[in-house]
Enzyme design. Structure first.
Site, PDB file in Angstrom:
ATOM      1  N   SER A 141       0.850  -1.205   0.000  1.00 45.74           N
ATOM      2  CA  SER A 141       0.000   0.000   0.000  1.00 45.74           C
ATOM      3  C   SER A 141       0.874   1.239   0.000  1.00 45.74           C
ATOM      4  O   SER A 141       1.997   1.209   0.521  1.00 45.74           O
ATOM      5  CB  SER A 141      -0.861   0.027   1.264  1.00 45.74           C
ATOM      6  OG  SER A 141      -1.480   1.289   1.416  1.00 45.74           O
ATOM      7  N   TYR A 155      -1.559  -0.999  10.300  1.00 51.87           N
ATOM      8  CA  TYR A 155      -1.718  -1.276   8.870  1.00 51.87           C
ATOM      9  C   TYR A 155      -0.476  -0.802   8.103  1.00 51.87           C
ATOM     10  O   TYR A 155       0.110  -1.552   7.318  1.00 51.87           O
ATOM     11  CB  TYR A 155      -2.971  -0.562   8.355  1.00 51.87           C
ATOM     12  CG  TYR A 155      -3.227  -0.705   6.875  1.00 51.87           C
ATOM     13  CD1 TYR A 155      -3.875  -1.833   6.376  1.00 51.87           C
ATOM     14  CD2 TYR A 155      -2.834   0.274   5.970  1.00 51.87           C
ATOM     15  CE1 TYR A 155      -4.130  -1.976   5.017  1.00 51.87           C
ATOM     16  CE2 TYR A 155      -3.078   0.141   4.607  1.00 51.87           C
ATOM     17  CZ  TYR A 155      -3.739  -0.988   4.144  1.00 51.87           C
ATOM     18  OH  TYR A 155      -3.986  -1.120   2.796  1.00 51.87           O
TER      19      TYR A 155
END
Ligand SMILES: NC(=O)c1ccc[n+]([C@@H]2O[C@H](COP(=O)([O-])OP(=O)(O)OC[C@H]3O[C@@H](n4cnc5c(N)ncnc54)[C@H](OP(=O)(O)O)[C@@H]3O)[C@@H](O)[C@H]2O)c1
Length: 243
Positions: A141, A155
């Site tokens: 990401s 995350y």
């Protein structure tokens, strides 16, 4: 007739994974899918139900135990493993979970799904990947390289670790003829997005969200012969969000 290619894809029930199974299915691949929910007949694809493995990747024991079951379904050669399943928990009320307020249990869960499952599966299928000279794609990401307004600290760090894992795996799996790459999406129109993403989109060079199919196309490229000398790379799929 040429052999049917086989892929293991985690998190195919929605979003990027769903677009990926459709893309590879249309190209004639057999796709073994893994996620927590049972196969959803509302959005079926040929062979989808019998090739689905219901598994919670947040559980290390369940993940390790599933290896033998999945190996049996693979039946010898694995042409691609795509580690796509990911979670991005939020604070109550939807706020961002920072380094100051993420409890250890949440942190661990995020790392099991987003990071540890990827290496457990890849190592578990190394013989099958080597037999096919296959390709591993880890879905990272943009949050792995910079603080993001909505993605939490657990995350972001799990995705940074997954990018580092991609590098390590490319080194270790290369001698077996297995390529290992990552794709790092930016803002893709799926259920994982937070309210307020429209404010980010206004500032993106391309002024729009990405579509799951545009990420699936990048995964397709990395699993095809078109990328036969690309390994250890991380491709940004973000409409120039990172510039
Ligand atoms: N959308 C974006 O803008 C964006 C941006 C950057 C990176 N990414 C990354 O892209 C990947 C896919 O994201 P997405 O937006 O398509 O997500 P999504 O729509 O939330 O889908 C996540 C998928 O992961 C599966 N999953 C979640 N927890 C699981 C668990 N414990 N065990 C097994 N499977 C699990 C879900 O299936 P079940 O519910 O059936 O378990 C679902 O199929 C993720 O790794 C995400 O971090 C997305």
């Amino acid at each position: 007739m040429s052999e049917q290619k086989v892929m293991v894809l985690t998190g195919a029930s929605r979003g990027i994974g769903h677009a990926t199974v459709k893309r590879f299915g249309a190209e004639g691949w057999r796709v073994l899918t893994c996620s927590r929910q049972a196969f959803d007949p509302r959005c079926p694809w040929p062979g989808g139900e019998e090739n689905h493995i219901q598994i919670d990747l947040a559980s290390p024991d369940a993940t390790i135990a599933a290896i033998a079951r999945i190996k049996e379904k693979i039946g010898g050669k694995l042409h691609a493993l795509v580690n796509n399943a990911g979670i991005s928990p939020k604070a109550p009320g939807g706020g961002r979970l920072s380094t100051l307020d993420t409890d250890l249990r949440t942190w661990g869960q995020v790392f099991h799904v987003n990071f540890f499952a990827s290496i457990v599966l890849a190592r578990g299928f190394k013989d099958e990947l080597a037999a096919a000279k296959g390709s591993v794609v880890n879905v990272t990401s943009i949050a792995g390289v910079r603080v993001h307004p909505f993605a939490g600290a657990a995350y972001a760090t799990s995705k940074a670790a997954l990018a580092a894992l991609t590098r390590e795996m490319a080194h270790d799996f290369g001698p077996m003829g297995v390529r290992v790459n990552a794709i790092a999406p930016g803002e893709i129109e799926t259920a994982i997005l937070s309210p307020g993403t429209d404010k980010i989109v206004e500032k993106l060079p391309m002024r729009r969200l990405g579509q799951p199919k545009e990420v699936a196309d990048a995964i397709w490229f990395l699993c095809s012969d078109q990328s036969s000398y690309i390994s250890g790379a991380e491709i940004e799929v973000n409409g120039a969000q990172h510039v």
